[in-house]
Design an enzyme around this catalytic site. Structure first.
Site, short mmCIF file in Angstrom:
data_model
loop_
_atom_site.label_atom_id
_atom_site.label_comp_id
_atom_site.label_asym_id
_atom_site.label_seq_id
_atom_site.Cartn_x
_atom_site.Cartn_y
_atom_site.Cartn_z
N LEU A 29 3.04 2.54 5.86
CA LEU A 29 2.07 2.90 4.82
C LEU A 29 2.72 2.94 3.44
O LEU A 29 3.81 3.50 3.27
CB LEU A 29 1.46 4.27 5.14
CG LEU A 29 0.75 4.37 6.50
CD1 LEU A 29 0.15 5.77 6.69
CD2 LEU A 29 -0.33 3.31 6.66
N GLY A 32 -0.75 1.52 -1.53
CA GLY A 32 -2.04 0.83 -1.35
C GLY A 32 -2.86 1.48 -0.23
O GLY A 32 -4.04 1.77 -0.38
N HIS A 33 -2.20 1.74 0.91
CA HIS A 33 -2.90 2.40 2.01
C HIS A 33 -3.37 3.80 1.59
O HIS A 33 -4.46 4.22 1.93
CB HIS A 33 -1.97 2.57 3.22
CG HIS A 33 -1.51 1.30 3.83
ND1 HIS A 33 -0.20 0.88 3.79
CD2 HIS A 33 -2.19 0.33 4.51
CE1 HIS A 33 -0.08 -0.27 4.43
NE2 HIS A 33 -1.26 -0.63 4.86
#
Ligand code: PAF
Length: 281
Positions: A29, A32-33
């Site tokens: 992760l 962006g996630h």
């Protein structure tokens, strides 16, 4: 935060929750996630994240084995963001060996662009996303616009299967220098990273050309290829397409329809993709 590994437990836990927004991921992760998680929190009472490196979307020569799997740090990031449920199944749980393969496809959207270079990819994505949506049964699921074609394919698959789930497109997150965030950026050293920036530079050039009145898609595609060529990246495609159907255009006319410019290129062994939607001012 609840962490589940089986379908049964995930269903039981989910049933106890109110509305749920799901963020499907393959882990590793990054910011962006986490921006998807933050958007998910605005959309439902609870947030679920799935972490699953999906074997069916990798071809045998691709990076399935070496794809990063930092599960402990991923769970810590989810915890810090206030995620309620993480579904982290094994391959056998989602693809029981005793059950034969199923196939799902959205050929009109999936056979072009990524589909030409990674013919196995969208079949695998559709299979796993359909399973994840069916197990978690979220009210809404968040997908990044960084994977623009994937987003369009998943929207079409969800509508085509009559799933009562809203698909929420979320903006691409970029580093300060413009590189779109991707778990695969971790494979790039400093010099390769600079060459990788040519993808976002090519898209900026496309946007500039269109803003200056260029209406010929071939000219815009040529301009994008030239930018990437000067940075020694191997281009798979540089395309100007209809933003909804992803079909090639005879003429760019933003008054009729926003267009999407999409690029895919290799920096040595690392394959990067990026895109930009260009709309009338
Ligand atoms: O975009 C991704 O990370 C993956 O393709 C997805 C949607 C989680 C399916 O494995």
């Amino acid at each position: 935060m609840i962490v589940t590994h089986t379908i049964d437990e995930t269903r039981q836990r989910r049933a106890a929750l109110g509305t749920v927004a799901l963020v499907p991921t393959m882990g590793a992760l990054h910011a962006g996630h986490l921006s998807l998680v933050r958007r998910a929190k605005q959309l439902a009472d609870h947030v679920a994240v799935s972490i699953f490196v999906n074997p069916t979307q990798f071809a045998p020569h691709e990076d399935f084995e070496k794809y990063p799997r930092p599960i402990e740090s991923d769970l810590a990031k989810c915890r810090a963001e206030g995620v309620d449920l993480v579904f982290n199944p094994t391959v056998d749980e989602l693809y029981p060996p005793a059950v034969g393969a199923i196939e799902l496809s959205v050929p009109e959207l999936a056979q072009t662009l990524e589909g030409e270079f990674r013919p196995h990819f969208f079949g695998g994505v559709c299979r796993v996303v359909a399973k994840l949506l069916n197990v978690v049964r979220p009210d809404v699921a968040c997908f990044g616009q960084k994977d623009y074609q994937q987003l369009r394919v998943i929207e079409a698959m969800t509508a085509g299967l009559c799933l009562p789930i809203r698909i929420e497109p979320c903006p691409t997150v970029r580093d300060d220098d413009g590189l779109a965030l991707s778990s695969r950026n971790a494979y790039l050293d400093d010099k390769q990273r600079k060459r990788g920036l040519s993808l976002s530079m090519a898209l900026a050039e496309a946007e500039r050309a269109i803003a200056d009145g260029e209406t010929d898609p071939d000219e815009v595609e040529g301009a994008m290829r030239r930018v990437m060529a000067t940075h020694d990246v191997r281009v798979d495609y540089a395309a100007v397409r209809h933003s909804k159907t992803l079909k090639p255009l005879d003429l760019i006319n933003l008054a009729l329809e926003p267009v999407v410019c999409l690029v895919a290129a290799h920096v040595d062994r690392v394959r990067l993709i990026d895109n930009r939607v260009v709309a009338a001012e």
